[in-house]
Design an enzyme around this catalytic site. Structure first.
Site, PDB file in Angstrom:
ATOM      1  N   LYS A 116       0.849  -1.204   0.000  1.00  0.00           N
ATOM      2  CA  LYS A 116       0.000   0.000   0.000  1.00  0.00           C
ATOM      3  C   LYS A 116       0.877   1.245   0.000  1.00  0.00           C
ATOM      4  O   LYS A 116       0.610   2.208  -0.713  1.00  0.00           O
ATOM      5  CB  LYS A 116      -0.905  -0.008   1.235  1.00  0.00           C
ATOM      6  CG  LYS A 116      -1.682   1.303   1.401  1.00  0.00           C
ATOM      7  CD  LYS A 116      -2.740   1.232   2.459  1.00  0.00           C
ATOM      8  CE  LYS A 116      -3.405   2.607   2.588  1.00  0.00           C
ATOM      9  NZ  LYS A 116      -4.640   2.581   3.340  1.00  0.00           N
ATOM     10  N   HIS A 143     -11.466 -24.985 -36.915  1.00  0.00           N
ATOM     11  CA  HIS A 143     -12.615 -24.570 -36.096  1.00  0.00           C
ATOM     12  C   HIS A 143     -12.908 -25.575 -34.986  1.00  0.00           C
ATOM     13  O   HIS A 143     -14.018 -26.090 -34.868  1.00  0.00           O
ATOM     14  CB  HIS A 143     -13.843 -24.333 -36.965  1.00  0.00           C
ATOM     15  CG  HIS A 143     -13.737 -23.048 -37.726  1.00  0.00           C
ATOM     16  ND1 HIS A 143     -14.704 -22.077 -37.720  1.00  0.00           N
ATOM     17  CD2 HIS A 143     -12.740 -22.559 -38.490  1.00  0.00           C
ATOM     18  CE1 HIS A 143     -14.312 -21.050 -38.457  1.00  0.00           C
ATOM     19  NE2 HIS A 143     -13.124 -21.321 -38.938  1.00  0.00           N
TER      20      HIS A 143
END
Ligand code: FAI
Length: 524
Positions: A140, A282
Site C-alpha cells: 500500500k 474450427h
C-alpha cells in the site's frame, strides 16, 4: 504518482524460503543498509557473518506463541505504513523508524496442504498472518517502500540500487502489484483448502468458492470476432506443456481462435504414442494419422480432408523435422504449427512463410496429469475433470457374433481416441491408423455419420473396410445401417441405449464387429 526515487537505509527481511537471502542481504549490507530480521532469517544471516538487528529488539516484545506473533507491532507496521513527508512527527514521537525495503515470503501453505499426509493442524499452522500483513502494508505504501515477495526479484532491486542508489517508483509499484497478486493467491489457496473440507476434515475436489489465478500472456487484437476485445491468460498453477506454456519461434501474434484451435490440436495429438499428426479446423480435427514417421503422418492426415486443412492448425507429438516442415509450407496455407520441438532445418523451412506461427512446447509425460476443465455460462461456471480417462483393453466388450480382427481392433482404438476430441455428435471413420471421414458437431448422430461418409467420398478415400467410432451410443439402428451401406466393417461405441439389442442385431445382420467401451466422450 509519487516520488520517483527512494533511498534504502533500512530493510526488514523475514523469509520462509531462504533461497538467495544471504547473498541479497550481503549486497544490501555492502551498500550500508541496516538489516532487521525475524528469528530464523536473522539466524541464517548471522551464520553468514552479517550484522542483523532482531525485530524483537525493535518492538521490545519477544517473538511469541510459536511464531504466531513476531512482527505484528506498530513499530513494524508504522515503519512500513508511515507516509514519507507526512508522518515523520508521529513516527518520531513513537520511536518508529522508517523501513524502506521489505523482503518477505510466506509460510509454504500450498506446498504443505499438497502433501498427502498433511493434517488439518499442520495446514492451519502454515497460515501466515504477520507476513501478509507486512506485505500488504508495504505494498500500500509503495510510494515510500519497496516490497519483495519473490527471490527472483532480488537482482532487480540490487540493479536499481547500483544504478540509482535507490528504488524507482515504477519498480516499487510493479513489486507492489506483484505483492497483492501474491497475497490474493495465498488467501485464495487457504480459502480453497478450508472451503473444500468435508465433515471429517478431508479435502474434496470442489471448494465452496472457486479461487483461481491466471497471469496475462498477451492482449489480442480481438476475440472470436473483430468487435470483441480479448486477452490470453495462463493458469498460474499449470506447467504442463500446452499452448499457454509454448514458445513461439516465428510468425504473427497468436489470435484468439488460433489459441483455441492450437489447444484442440495439441490435446488430441497428446493421445498418441507413435508419431502422429492432427490437423484442426474450427476446434475439430479434420485429419488425424499415426505413422512410422511425421511426414507420413502429416501426408495421411492432410489427405483426409484437404479442403478443410486449408488455413488449419497442425500439431505433432514429435520434434518437427525439416522434410515435414517443408512439405507443409509447400502444400498448404497453415495458421499454426505446434510440436514438442523443431530441428534447425524445420525452423529454416518455415521461415520461408513469415506469417506462419511456429510453436514449440516441450515433451509431455506419457501419463497425463489430472486436470480440470472450465466452461463459462452466463452467470456461472461449469467445472469438471478433464476427459482423460482411457478404457483398459480388458474392459472392451465385444457384443456382436463377430469379434474384430487384430487390425480392426487397432483401428477401433485409434478412431475412439480421435472421437474424444471431436465435438458431439461425433462420428469418426478410420482405417490403417488414419481418419478417412469425420462428422462433427451435428444435432443428430445419423447426420454426423452421413457427413463422415460424404467427407470420405469427397476426399476419395475408400470407406469399404474402414471402422467407425461414435462418441456416444446409437439411439437407433439407422446409424449402423447407414455405416454398413458405406462399407464400415467394425464399430466402437459406449453402448447403453435402451435399444442396444436392436443396434447389435443390425450389426450382426451386416456381419460387423461391434465393441462397447462403457465410457462416453461427449464434447460440447
Ligand atoms: N507472526 C508474525 O508476526 C510473522 N511475521 C513474519 N512471519 C513469517 O515468518 C516467516 C519467517 O520466519 P523466520 O524468520 O523465523 O524463519 C516468514 O514467512 C514471515 O512471513 C510471521 N509469521 C506468521 O504469521
Amino acid at each position: 504518482m509519487g516520488a520517483s526515487l527512494r533511498p534504502v537505509r533500512r530493510a526488514l527481511l523475514s523469509v520462509s524460503d531462504k533461497t538467495g537471502i544471504v547473498e541479497f542481504a550481503s549486497a544490501l549490507a555492502g551498500r550500508g543498509v541496516e538489516l532487521l530480521s525475524t528469528g530464523g532469517t536473522a539466524a541464517r544471516l548471522r551464520d553468514a557473518g552479517l550484522t542483523v538487528r532482531d525485530v524483537s529488539e525493535l518492538t521490545e516484545f519477544p517473538e511469541m506463541m510459536a511464531g504466531r506473533v513476531k512482527t505484528l507491532h506498530p513499530r513494524v507496521h508504522g515503519g512500513l505504513l508511515g507516509r514519507r513527508g507526512v508522518d515523520e512527527d508521529v513516527m518520531d514521537a513513537h520511536g518508529i523508524l522508517p523501513i524502506d525495503l521489505l523482503v518477505v515470503n510466506l509460510y509454504p501453505f500450498a506446498e504443505t496442504v499438497a502433501r498427502p499426509d498433511c493434517s488439518f493442524e499442520d495446514a492451519v499452522e502454515n497460515i501466515d498472518i504477520g507476513g501478509p500483513a507486512m506485505v500488504r502494508a508495504a505494498a500500500k505504501n509503495h510510494d515510500g517502500v519497496a516490497v519483495v515477495t519473490d527471490p527472483v526479484d532480488y537482482d532487480r532491486v540490487l540493479a536499481g540500487l547500483a544504478e540509482q542508489d535507490g528504488t524507482d517508483w515504477r519498480l516499487r509499484l510493479d513489486l507492489a502489484i506483484k505483492a497483492f497478486e501474491h497475497t490474493a493467491s495465498y488467501d485464495g489457496a487457504i480459502a480453497s483448502y478450508l472451503g473444500s473440507l468435508d465433515a471429517e476434515l478431508k479435502p474434496t475436489p470442489h471448494p465452496r468458492t472457486l479461487n483461481l489465478q491466471f497471469h496475462k500472456l498477451q492482449d489480442m487484437r480481438y476475440g472470436e470476432n473483430p468487435h470483441q476485445s480479448a486477452a490470453f491468460y495462463r493458469d498460474a498453477k499449470s506447467d504442463e506443456p500446452s499452448v499457454a506454456t509454448a514458445r513461439q519461434l516465428q510468425g504473427k501474434a497468436l489470435s484468439y481462435n488460433n489459441v483455441a484451435d492450437t489447444d484442440a490440436a495439441l490435446e488430441c495429438v497428446k493421445c498418441f504414442e507413435a508419431p502422429a499428426c492432427v490437423i484442426v479446423k474450427h476446434a475439430n480435427p479434420c485429419g488425424v494419422a499415426v505413422a512410422e514417421d511425421l511426414l507420413t503422418a502429416y501426408d495421411r492426415a492432410f489427405a483426409c480432408d484437404p479442403t478443410s486443412a486449408f488455413g488449419g492448425i497442425i500439431a505433432f507429438n514429435r520434434t518437427l523435422d525439416g522434410a515435414t516442415a517443408a512439405a507443409i509450407v509447400e502444400r498448404q496455407f497453415v495458421e499454426v504449427i505446434i510440436a514438442p520441438d523443431a530441428t534447425d532445418d524445420a525452423v529454416s523451412a518455415i521461415a520461408a512463410r513469415k506469417n506462419v506461427r511456429l510453436l514449440v512446447c516441450g515433451r509431455w509425460p506419457a501419463e497425463r496429469a489430472a486436470s480440470v476443465d472450465y466452461k463459462r455460462v452466463t452467470g456461472g461456471l461449469l467445472v469438471q475433470d478433464a476427459d482423460l480417462a482411457r478404457v483398459p483393453d480388458g474392459d472392451l466388450k465385444v457384443v456382436t457374433r463377430r469379434a474384430p480382427t487384430a487390425q480392426e481392433l487397432q483401428d477401433l482404438r485409434f478412431v475412439w481416441e480421435v472421437a474424444r476430441y471431436v465435438k458431439s455428435n461425433a462420428i469418426v471413420y478410420g482405417r490403417d491408423s488414419r481418419t478417412v471421414g469425420i462428422g462433427a458437431g451435428q444435432m443428430s448422430r445419423v447426420w454426423s455419420a452421413r457427413i463422415a461418409r460424404e467427407k470420405a467420398e469427397d476426399a476419395g478415400l475408400p470407406v469399404a473396410g474402414a471402422v467407425m467410432a461414435s462418441d456416444a451410443f446409437f439411439p437407433f439402428r439407422d446409424g449402423i445401417d447407414q455405416a454398413a451401406e458405406a462399407g464400415i466393417v467394425a464399430v466402437i461405441q459406449p453402448g447403453g441405449s435402451i435399444r442396444d439389442d436392436e443396434v447389435i442385431a443390425a450389426a450382426n445382420e451386416h456381419g460387423m464387429a461391434m465393441v462397447f467401451t462403457g465410457m462416453r466422450h461427449f464434447r460440447h
